[in-house]
Design an enzyme around this catalytic site. Sequence first.
Site, PDB file in Angstrom:
ATOM      1  N   GLU A   1       0.832  -1.219   0.000  1.00 20.92           N
ATOM      2  CA  GLU A   1       0.000   0.000   0.000  1.00 20.92           C
ATOM      3  C   GLU A   1       0.863   1.264   0.000  1.00 20.92           C
ATOM      4  OE1 GLU A   1      -2.921  -0.433  -0.721  1.00 20.92           O
ATOM      5  OE2 GLU A   1      -3.740  -2.223   0.264  1.00 20.92           O
TER       6      GLU A   1
ATOM      7  N   HIS B   1      -3.015   2.289   8.471  1.00 21.52           N
ATOM      8  CA  HIS B   1      -4.060   1.507   7.811  1.00 21.52           C
ATOM      9  C   HIS B   1      -4.267   0.211   8.584  1.00 21.52           C
ATOM     10  CE1 HIS B   1      -6.360  -0.784   4.972  1.00 21.52           C
ATOM     11  NE2 HIS B   1      -5.374  -1.617   4.728  1.00 21.52           N
TER      12      HIS B   1
ATOM     13  N   HIS C   1      -7.532  -3.054   9.723  1.00 18.28           N
ATOM     14  CA  HIS C   1      -8.757  -3.768   9.327  1.00 18.28           C
ATOM     15  C   HIS C   1      -9.685  -3.971  10.538  1.00 18.28           C
ATOM     16  CE1 HIS C   1      -6.282  -5.948   5.885  1.00 18.28           C
ATOM     17  NE2 HIS C   1      -6.371  -4.656   5.698  1.00 18.28           N
TER      18      HIS C   1
ATOM     19  N   GLU D   1     -18.754  12.089  22.182  1.00 16.48           N
ATOM     20  CA  GLU D   1     -17.435  12.646  21.874  1.00 16.48           C
ATOM     21  C   GLU D   1     -16.964  12.433  20.435  1.00 16.48           C
ATOM     22  OE1 GLU D   1     -14.464  12.919  24.715  1.00 16.48           O
ATOM     23  OE2 GLU D   1     -15.971  14.076  25.777  1.00 16.48           O
TER      24      GLU D   1
ATOM     25  N   HIS E   1     -12.978  -3.522   3.501  1.00 21.76           N
ATOM     26  CA  HIS E   1     -11.526  -3.730   3.617  1.00 21.76           C
ATOM     27  C   HIS E   1     -10.976  -3.213   4.947  1.00 21.76           C
ATOM     28  CE1 HIS E   1      -7.350  -3.806   1.627  1.00 21.76           C
ATOM     29  NE2 HIS E   1      -7.197  -3.521   2.913  1.00 21.76           N
TER      30      HIS E   1
HETATM   31  P1  13P Z   1       0.855  -5.489   3.055  1.00 21.95           P
HETATM   32  O1  13P Z   1       1.202  -6.778   3.747  1.00 21.95           O
HETATM   33  O2  13P Z   1       1.477  -5.397   1.687  1.00 21.95           O
HETATM   34  O3  13P Z   1       1.187  -4.289   3.929  1.00 21.95           O
HETATM   35  O4  13P Z   1      -0.699  -5.466   2.789  1.00 21.95           O
HETATM   36  C1  13P Z   1      -1.616  -5.622   3.844  1.00 21.95           C
HETATM   37  C2  13P Z   1      -2.886  -4.876   3.608  1.00 21.95           C
HETATM   38  O5  13P Z   1      -3.559  -4.528   4.553  1.00 21.95           O
HETATM   39  C3  13P Z   1      -3.293  -4.572   2.233  1.00 21.95           C
HETATM   40  O6  13P Z   1      -4.314  -3.622   2.219  1.00 21.95           O
HETATM   41 ZN    ZN Z   2      -5.489  -3.596   4.094  1.00 19.83          ZN
END
Ligand code: 13P
Ligand code: ZN
Length: 273
Positions: A119, A142, A144, A172, A213
Amino acid sequence: MAHPVEEAREFRDYLAIIGRMYDLGWDERNGGNVSYLLSEETIEKYLDGGKKIIRRIPLPMEADPIMKGRVILCTGTGKFFRNVPRYPSECVGIFRIADNLKEVELLYGFDNNACFTSEIYAHLMCHATRLKKDPENRVILHTHPTNLIALSQIHSADDRELTVDLWRMMTECVVVFPDGIGVLPWMVCGTDEIGRATAKKMEEHRLVLWSIHGIYGAGPSLDDAFGLVETAEKAAEIYLKVLPYKLKNIMTDEDIKAVAKRFDLTPFPGYLS
Ligand code: 13P
Ligand code: ZN
């Protein structure tokens, strides 16, 4: 022998946040990636001013000129978050964006020929966008988170509707993310296209939800970026918890505006009636 940078507070805080993210169940396997612009102090004190280049790694894109010379601590592609705190030099790297903007100069880590996250497009473009808005921005995170991913499958992918619904979930929320959440429809990850779309949303929002995602958060510190995501994730959890019931007590637009006024903040213009 451990590299001196592993003693730096910025480095230790980074590993601690990654461990916490894993423990929260947000980062299964290699899910998620975090990039952190290191301070001059850390570079001078623990990386010998960045003089020793281990190897050069080409970028799949040309970085924005604002990124030139920036030194970034970043997770490696395919690296399991569970392992990052224990084996940092295998799982993360520190690199500088080269003057030609087409490659990075590795200063630490990425042992055994490891490479930055897939990413990298979104990370570098979001850093550039946020730095132009706020020169203090240093983190793009980033991850999940379970409830936000679930929410993205039952909610409209509309910035205003999703933001206001989450503001209503907890008093809040508007204080933590007055600039709201940008939402992207489902897209293929790890591409220039999703990177560009994320950075575009980051012109206005420090949180960008990737439908089905995960989410991106930005901030001047690891605590800020993490705090944004954990607050949005908690609001999403509450949303899912109350969803089956008929609500009897709801925060109105006026209530949200009153909270924002009390904290001297401006909710994203036009989101509240
Ligand atoms: P990477 O292992 O390449 O960082 O990818 C993980 C991910 O969350 C892709 O969106
Ligand atoms: Zn991801």
